[in-house]
Design a protein around this motif. Sequence first.
Motif, short mmCIF file in Angstrom:
data_model
loop_
_atom_site.label_atom_id
_atom_site.label_comp_id
_atom_site.label_asym_id
_atom_site.label_seq_id
_atom_site.Cartn_x
_atom_site.Cartn_y
_atom_site.Cartn_z
N ALA A 395 2.22 -5.95 2.19
CA ALA A 395 1.63 -5.53 0.92
C ALA A 395 2.61 -4.68 0.12
O ALA A 395 2.71 -4.82 -1.11
CB ALA A 395 0.35 -4.74 1.19
N THR A 396 3.34 -3.79 0.78
CA THR A 396 4.29 -2.93 0.09
C THR A 396 5.45 -3.73 -0.46
O THR A 396 5.91 -3.51 -1.56
CB THR A 396 4.80 -1.84 1.03
N ALA A 397 5.92 -4.69 0.32
CA ALA A 397 7.03 -5.52 -0.12
C ALA A 397 6.65 -6.34 -1.35
O ALA A 397 7.45 -6.52 -2.27
CB ALA A 397 7.49 -6.43 1.01
N VAL A 398 5.41 -6.84 -1.38
CA VAL A 398 4.95 -7.59 -2.55
C VAL A 398 4.95 -6.71 -3.79
O VAL A 398 5.38 -7.10 -4.87
CB VAL A 398 3.55 -8.18 -2.30
N GLU A 399 4.46 -5.46 -3.65
CA GLU A 399 4.46 -4.53 -4.78
C GLU A 399 5.87 -4.25 -5.27
O GLU A 399 6.14 -4.18 -6.46
CB GLU A 399 3.77 -3.22 -4.39
#
Length: 402
Positions: A395-399
């Motif tokens: 999720a953090t990488a997508v953001e």
Amino acid sequence: MPERRCAVTWAEDRTVRIAGPSAGPTFTRAVLDVAGAVLTWPVLGPTGLPAAEIHDVGQAQQWLWAVYGERTAAAVDAAASGAAADELTLPEQPTTLAESAARLALGHWAARWWPTSHLDGIPALEPDVLGLELAALTLDCQQLLDSSGELEGAELLQEHLAALDPLIRWRQSAAPPRQLDRVLRLIDDAADNAGLDGEALRRLRSALEQDHRPTTTPLDLSELFVRQQEFALTAGSRRTATGRVIARGSGTNDWCRYPPGFVDAAEDAVSWTAYALGAGRRIEVEVVADIAAPTGGVHLAAEVRVDGSPPNRVPLARRDDVWTGRADLDIPASTTPGIDVGILLPGFDPGPGADDRAAREAVRALARHRLGVAATPHGSEAAHPDPFLAEIAAATAVEEDF
């Protein structure tokens, strides 16, 4: 404390069951093999206590009381001795061991069924990060497991050690996930119990022995973990037939008919086009590949049915980001056929199942929801359980990508 009624029954196959089998397709159930039994939770429903199919009551007694309570353990023993079915009142709130088991089962579900999809914007979970957390959770659930289950935990640890150094660096960052320290300490304990050693494990032990002093430097998770390279979707652009298009459509993407990591999980990942080539008819099938799909040595197949005819197998080969294949169709030139296309791996395929499109969409919605919780700092508090470390990283990488 809220309670629910639960039946303990003795089946003809000499299996003792607690509650009934979970409804729904396979990919909506989280399953855990434990000592003497199989435990099942619904992925799309409330977690609570699992359903159980107990095939060895003697083995299961080592954990039954800690999951369901002493009355249930006694009722199972009585049912195995031939007593009449008993109905019990179970507490709705799971025990600590039951909660740990549910989390471990959900992690194994994610390793098998997580709906990775470039088309639907659902990122893959880093398998080494998930694998290490599963190894830690396996140690947490040792009371439930027999020797083979404990061995599986050690194998998970050895298989996924590549993520250990990045996890140590994540722990030293400005804002590590709250469960990360505990996961790393469980990994250290699991390695010690299994007699494992190595540079990465020694670095872990050294890091845990030092005072935890987070850095203030922001950490780029997309760079921290080795991620699959994104690929440009080109499905639909490699048509090789030159005839007249007579029909096209989307096929059925049944996740149960091939192993994980072969096909993009989107419902419209399967497409086909039928052509008229003079008096003949030909179908071309294209399937968007998962980013982890094997590039050689393995061949999926398309199962093509024309107007309800017996299935015709069309071999598919991986080419860049798609599986592709084509075959001639034996249909009259004067008709517009009704065509159904499904995807499978020969030798793995259990056969076509029911129409589970709604369930697959519910699983995609669950994945999006879990990623949303994982992307919110401290968003797992109160109503939601902690997301897995792999979900937080994804999720953090997508953001960060946006």
